[in-house]
Motif scaffolding. Structure first.
Motif, PDB file in Angstrom:
ATOM      1  N   TYR A  20       0.839  -1.205   0.000  1.00 45.98           N
ATOM      2  CA  TYR A  20       0.000   0.000   0.000  1.00 45.98           C
ATOM      3  C   TYR A  20       0.871   1.251   0.000  1.00 45.98           C
ATOM      4  N   PHE A  21       1.842   1.310   0.890  1.00 52.41           N
ATOM      5  CA  PHE A  21       2.686   2.496   0.962  1.00 52.41           C
ATOM      6  C   PHE A  21       3.520   2.660  -0.307  1.00 52.41           C
ATOM      7  N   LYS A  22       3.981   1.567  -0.860  1.00 46.66           N
ATOM      8  CA  LYS A  22       4.765   1.633  -2.098  1.00 46.66           C
ATOM      9  C   LYS A  22       3.876   2.063  -3.272  1.00 46.66           C
ATOM     10  N   ASP A  23       2.697   1.464  -3.388  1.00 46.29           N
ATOM     11  CA  ASP A  23       1.796   1.754  -4.502  1.00 46.29           C
ATOM     12  C   ASP A  23       1.183   3.146  -4.423  1.00 46.29           C
ATOM     13  N   SER A  24       1.181   3.749  -3.249  1.00 54.08           N
ATOM     14  CA  SER A  24       0.624   5.091  -3.109  1.00 54.08           C
ATOM     15  C   SER A  24       1.428   6.118  -3.891  1.00 54.08           C
ATOM     16  N   PHE A  25       2.618   5.730  -4.302  1.00 54.88           N
ATOM     17  CA  PHE A  25       3.461   6.643  -5.055  1.00 54.88           C
ATOM     18  C   PHE A  25       3.568   6.212  -6.504  1.00 54.88           C
ATOM     19  N   ASP A  30       1.430  11.356  -6.658  1.00 55.95           N
ATOM     20  CA  ASP A  30       0.703  12.424  -5.986  1.00 55.95           C
ATOM     21  C   ASP A  30      -0.330  11.907  -4.992  1.00 55.95           C
ATOM     22  N   ASN A  31      -0.278  10.639  -4.684  1.00 64.26           N
ATOM     23  CA  ASN A  31      -1.170  10.075  -3.679  1.00 64.26           C
ATOM     24  C   ASN A  31      -0.473  10.095  -2.335  1.00 64.26           C
ATOM     25  N   ILE A  32      -1.176  10.564  -1.324  1.00 60.41           N
ATOM     26  CA  ILE A  32      -0.608  10.590   0.021  1.00 60.41           C
ATOM     27  C   ILE A  32      -1.199   9.425   0.794  1.00 60.41           C
ATOM     28  N   PRO A  33      -0.355   8.493   1.246  1.00 59.81           N
ATOM     29  CA  PRO A  33      -0.871   7.353   2.013  1.00 59.81           C
ATOM     30  C   PRO A  33      -1.391   7.814   3.376  1.00 59.81           C
ATOM     31  N   THR A  34      -2.516   7.250   3.790  1.00 63.18           N
ATOM     32  CA  THR A  34      -3.123   7.603   5.069  1.00 63.18           C
ATOM     33  C   THR A  34      -3.589   6.337   5.785  1.00 63.18           C
ATOM     34  N   VAL A  35      -3.898   6.470   7.062  1.00 65.16           N
ATOM     35  CA  VAL A  35      -4.443   5.343   7.821  1.00 65.16           C
ATOM     36  C   VAL A  35      -5.797   4.942   7.229  1.00 65.16           C
ATOM     37  N   VAL A  55      -1.141  -4.130  19.240  1.00 66.26           N
ATOM     38  CA  VAL A  55      -0.986  -5.551  19.544  1.00 66.26           C
ATOM     39  C   VAL A  55       0.173  -6.216  18.793  1.00 66.26           C
ATOM     40  N   HIS A  56       0.481  -5.729  17.599  1.00 69.43           N
ATOM     41  CA  HIS A  56       1.464  -6.391  16.739  1.00 69.43           C
ATOM     42  C   HIS A  56       2.658  -5.460  16.475  1.00 69.43           C
ATOM     43  N   PRO A  57       3.780  -5.669  17.156  1.00 73.01           N
ATOM     44  CA  PRO A  57       4.940  -4.775  17.015  1.00 73.01           C
ATOM     45  C   PRO A  57       5.471  -4.653  15.583  1.00 73.01           C
ATOM     46  N   LEU A  58       5.498  -5.735  14.837  1.00 74.03           N
ATOM     47  CA  LEU A  58       6.006  -5.662  13.464  1.00 74.03           C
ATOM     48  C   LEU A  58       5.084  -4.808  12.595  1.00 74.03           C
ATOM     49  N   PHE A  59       3.791  -4.931  12.801  1.00 76.60           N
ATOM     50  CA  PHE A  59       2.839  -4.098  12.064  1.00 76.60           C
ATOM     51  C   PHE A  59       3.034  -2.636  12.439  1.00 76.60           C
ATOM     52  N   SER A  60       3.209  -2.367  13.721  1.00 82.89           N
ATOM     53  CA  SER A  60       3.447  -1.004  14.181  1.00 82.89           C
ATOM     54  C   SER A  60       4.692  -0.410  13.521  1.00 82.89           C
ATOM     55  N   ASP A  61       5.769  -1.186  13.459  1.00 81.20           N
ATOM     56  CA  ASP A  61       6.993  -0.724  12.814  1.00 81.20           C
ATOM     57  C   ASP A  61       6.776  -0.464  11.323  1.00 81.20           C
ATOM     58  N   THR A  62       5.986  -1.302  10.684  1.00 80.24           N
ATOM     59  CA  THR A  62       5.697  -1.127   9.260  1.00 80.24           C
ATOM     60  C   THR A  62       4.910   0.152   9.025  1.00 80.24           C
ATOM     61  N   ILE A  63       3.958   0.438   9.911  1.00 80.31           N
ATOM     62  CA  ILE A  63       3.180   1.676   9.812  1.00 80.31           C
ATOM     63  C   ILE A  63       4.097   2.878  10.010  1.00 80.31           C
ATOM     64  N   LYS A  64       4.989   2.817  10.995  1.00 85.53           N
ATOM     65  CA  LYS A  64       5.917   3.929  11.239  1.00 85.53           C
ATOM     66  C   LYS A  64       6.781   4.194  10.015  1.00 85.53           C
ATOM     67  N   ALA A  65       7.248   3.131   9.372  1.00 89.23           N
ATOM     68  CA  ALA A  65       8.028   3.293   8.137  1.00 89.23           C
ATOM     69  C   ALA A  65       7.156   3.932   7.058  1.00 89.23           C
ATOM     70  N   GLY A  66       5.902   3.527   6.996  1.00 87.51           N
ATOM     71  CA  GLY A  66       4.973   4.101   6.025  1.00 87.51           C
ATOM     72  C   GLY A  66       4.706   5.570   6.283  1.00 87.51           C
ATOM     73  N   GLU A  67       4.692   5.968   7.547  1.00 85.84           N
ATOM     74  CA  GLU A  67       4.480   7.376   7.878  1.00 85.84           C
ATOM     75  C   GLU A  67       5.616   8.241   7.350  1.00 85.84           C
ATOM     76  N   SER A  68       6.799   7.672   7.227  1.00 88.46           N
ATOM     77  CA  SER A  68       7.904   8.404   6.616  1.00 88.46           C
ATOM     78  C   SER A  68       7.596   8.678   5.143  1.00 88.46           C
ATOM     79  N   HIS A  69       7.003   7.693   4.463  1.00 87.85           N
ATOM     80  CA  HIS A  69       6.586   7.899   3.074  1.00 87.85           C
ATOM     81  C   HIS A  69       5.522   8.992   2.999  1.00 87.85           C
TER      82      HIS A  69
END
Length: 120
Positions: A20-25, A30-35, A55-69
């Motif tokens: 999702y985060f990769k495809d948003s670009f 010009d697409n801004i990824p959002t929750v 609940v899921h630390p790996l998912f949380s880390d993936t979201i944080k990386a996505g927020e950088s995008h």
């Protein structure tokens, strides 16, 4: 357990979230990824995304990386003079927590002393 079984399957969910985060670009970039966008992409609610983050630390880390995008997309939009919009500023303040106000901390000590009257 009450309610529906979770749709969270670690490997699949992480892979889809990264996609999702990769495809948003896409080509236009010009697409801004959002929750909300991620929730639609995964066919869950925004609350589910927030719960999975807790609940899921790996998912949380993936979201944080996505927020950088997300931040990169907003900055790119705001610095492109042909596409600059006030909406990008609004999003940066409300989604990313940016602010145009300045907080100042003034640390000053005042010493009180007794004034003696010379009338004695």
């Amino acid at each position: 357990m009450i309610g529906r079984p979770t749709k969270y399957i670690e490997e699949t969910t992480i892979e889809l979230t990264r996609a999702y985060f990769k495809d948003s670009f896409g080509v236009a970039q010009d697409n801004i990824p959002t929750v909300d966008g991620l929730a639609c992409y995964l066919d869950v609610t925004r609350d589910t995304i927030y719960e999975w983050k807790k609940v899921h630390p790996l998912f949380s880390d993936t979201i944080k990386a996505g927020e950088s995008h997300q931040g990169r997309a907003i900055v790119n939009l705001m610095t492109d003079k042909d596409r600059y919009t006030a909406g990008a500023i609004f999003v940066s303040k409300n989604v990313m927590g940016w602010s145009d106000k300045k907080d100042y901390l003034i640390d000053h000590t005042i010493t009180a002393f007794e004034v003696l009257d010379d009338e004695s």
